[in-house]
Design a protein around this motif. Sequence first.
Motif, PDB file in Angstrom:
ATOM      1  N   TYR A 236      48.163 -87.760  20.476  1.00  0.00           N
ATOM      2  CA  TYR A 236      49.201 -88.565  19.841  1.00  0.00           C
ATOM      3  C   TYR A 236      48.662 -89.806  19.147  1.00  0.00           C
ATOM      4  O   TYR A 236      49.231 -90.276  18.182  1.00  0.00           O
ATOM      5  N   ASP A 237      47.588 -90.380  19.662  1.00  0.00           N
ATOM      6  CA  ASP A 237      47.064 -91.619  19.119  1.00  0.00           C
ATOM      7  C   ASP A 237      45.548 -91.567  19.162  1.00  0.00           C
ATOM      8  O   ASP A 237      44.959 -90.721  19.855  1.00  0.00           O
ATOM      9  N   VAL A 238      44.894 -92.484  18.421  1.00  0.00           N
ATOM     10  CA  VAL A 238      43.443 -92.456  18.339  1.00  0.00           C
ATOM     11  C   VAL A 238      42.923 -93.880  18.166  1.00  0.00           C
ATOM     12  O   VAL A 238      43.514 -94.692  17.443  1.00  0.00           O
ATOM     13  N   VAL A 239      41.822 -94.211  18.878  1.00  0.00           N
ATOM     14  CA  VAL A 239      41.130 -95.484  18.708  1.00  0.00           C
ATOM     15  C   VAL A 239      39.629 -95.222  18.742  1.00  0.00           C
ATOM     16  O   VAL A 239      39.175 -94.130  19.110  1.00  0.00           O
ATOM     17  N   ILE A 240      38.858 -96.251  18.385  1.00  0.00           N
ATOM     18  CA  ILE A 240      37.405 -96.162  18.449  1.00  0.00           C
ATOM     19  C   ILE A 240      36.878 -97.320  19.282  1.00  0.00           C
ATOM     20  O   ILE A 240      37.319 -98.465  19.130  1.00  0.00           O
ATOM     21  N   ASP A 241      35.933 -97.020  20.181  1.00  0.00           N
ATOM     22  CA  ASP A 241      35.283 -98.040  20.987  1.00  0.00           C
ATOM     23  C   ASP A 241      33.878 -97.575  21.321  1.00  0.00           C
ATOM     24  O   ASP A 241      33.671 -96.398  21.693  1.00  0.00           O
ATOM     25  N   ALA A 247      41.086 -89.879  21.694  1.00  0.00           N
ATOM     26  CA  ALA A 247      42.393 -89.360  21.320  1.00  0.00           C
ATOM     27  C   ALA A 247      43.206 -89.119  22.585  1.00  0.00           C
ATOM     28  O   ALA A 247      42.756 -88.431  23.501  1.00  0.00           O
ATOM     29  N   SER A 248      44.394 -89.710  22.649  1.00  0.00           N
ATOM     30  CA  SER A 248      45.229 -89.591  23.849  1.00  0.00           C
ATOM     31  C   SER A 248      46.250 -88.489  23.668  1.00  0.00           C
ATOM     32  O   SER A 248      46.743 -88.242  22.576  1.00  0.00           O
ATOM     33  N   GLY A 249      46.584 -87.806  24.771  1.00  0.00           N
ATOM     34  CA  GLY A 249      47.569 -86.744  24.672  1.00  0.00           C
ATOM     35  C   GLY A 249      47.789 -86.018  25.969  1.00  0.00           C
ATOM     36  O   GLY A 249      47.803 -86.606  27.048  1.00  0.00           O
ATOM     37  N   GLN A 250      47.909 -84.678  25.873  1.00  0.00           N
ATOM     38  CA  GLN A 250      48.278 -83.874  27.018  1.00  0.00           C
ATOM     39  C   GLN A 250      47.814 -82.447  26.805  1.00  0.00           C
ATOM     40  O   GLN A 250      47.916 -81.898  25.707  1.00  0.00           O
TER      41      GLN A 250
END
Length: 444
Positions: A236-241, A247-250
């Motif tokens: 559902y969402d994505v970030v970089i670190d 990527a977050s989800g299920q």
Amino acid sequence: MLLRIVLLLALFVPSTASLAAAEKAAGTAGADVTMLEDLNILDLPTDNILWHVERSAQPRKAHEIFRDVSVMADGHVVFAGQMGDENGKWEQSAYMALYDKSGALKAENLSALAGFQTIYDIQNYDDVLIAMGDYSEPQSADDLWGAADGGDDKIFIRIYDAQLQNLLHEIYLEDLQGGLYSPRMVAHDGALYFKALQRNAQMQESTILYTLDIALNDGDYTVLTREIGRYAGRSYDVVIDNDALYASGQADEARLIKQPIKGQMAETLAVASEAVSEKVSNFSALIASADHKIWVAGEWQGQNKREGIFGHFDAAGDFFLKQHFAAQDKALFSAKRLIDINETTMAALYFLEPEAQDQPRFSLLMFLSKKSGALCQAYRLGDAQNNNILAYNGAYQDGVLYIAGALAPKLSGRLSGSRLQKARFMAYNAYGLVINVKGLETCP
């Protein structure tokens, strides 16, 4: 000018064999359940509302929402999403609106392409506006609820000038195994990265990584794409670190896909539902803090009920639950977005949908501590009448919080059964809200 763009696409597949990584079960250091009725929820002070906008292309006002907002360096703001279309097929048109810092409308763009379109993400990047969304042919809709199976969906990327006056270029991305939809993107070190969903004819979904190079030479754009991998699981969402894409989800449980940018093997960080609840769990929003914690917001889903959760993964991949929200009556908590505010505070947007038809649905703006995960203060967006805000996304810049969403009024009760349930999640007028954060109770 050379734009290098990487597209992350999320899909379900029957197994995770295609994910070339070990799946790691995360820890579940817990948090007590906080009941909604026990929260000290404050009304958002009217003095803190700098301006708001409400847009509707059709008098019926169904299917209209701002899904994203982008703030430019000069203070101009772009809201993007979709507008309804009353042509008998309930089609949707992609829509963008540009405002100055005082809220005056400067330009708008409504796509004339027939079918179902929406913009999920808008980025102000290298003096242009990049809009990303999905499109399906009009014949894929069999009633007002939209596409029958999503199998013909395409992702579009449209490049506009910063004044939203001219469409400079557009492309459509397709996949032979099914439809592509619901993209999200993030910028890092001069590159853009995208997350989206894919669904095949069997309604299965999985994850694909693409590179997309966009070059501008003598006023003409050249676009090249390349697939670099496929993975199991919805996102559902994505970030970089730390040079890794998250990527977050299920899948069968709430999970995070960790994909190093430099080509190392991907890894999944999963929180088994039964470890913390008998309900199905999901991560729908995330943010990275300076200490390299990956904060996530999501839900645990049970029968006719959904409870809000919030926590973080540490560098070792262990998950720590910090907040667990529920309501006495059956209600659906839905996490929409996490927004970086400052070095101590992040904002979480949750949408609450009561089961009872006579109860209003509304959004909560929660300020949460980056240090401890503690809830510092919660504000209600909307009132107890017919002005309840579905806060879908947000952005923060220079002390001002910009929220994209829609008005979600109470229903009249004229529908019933499954259509009532679907209608209760329908957006009405697209709505943008601009808030002065100074004076609100953020985190110390």
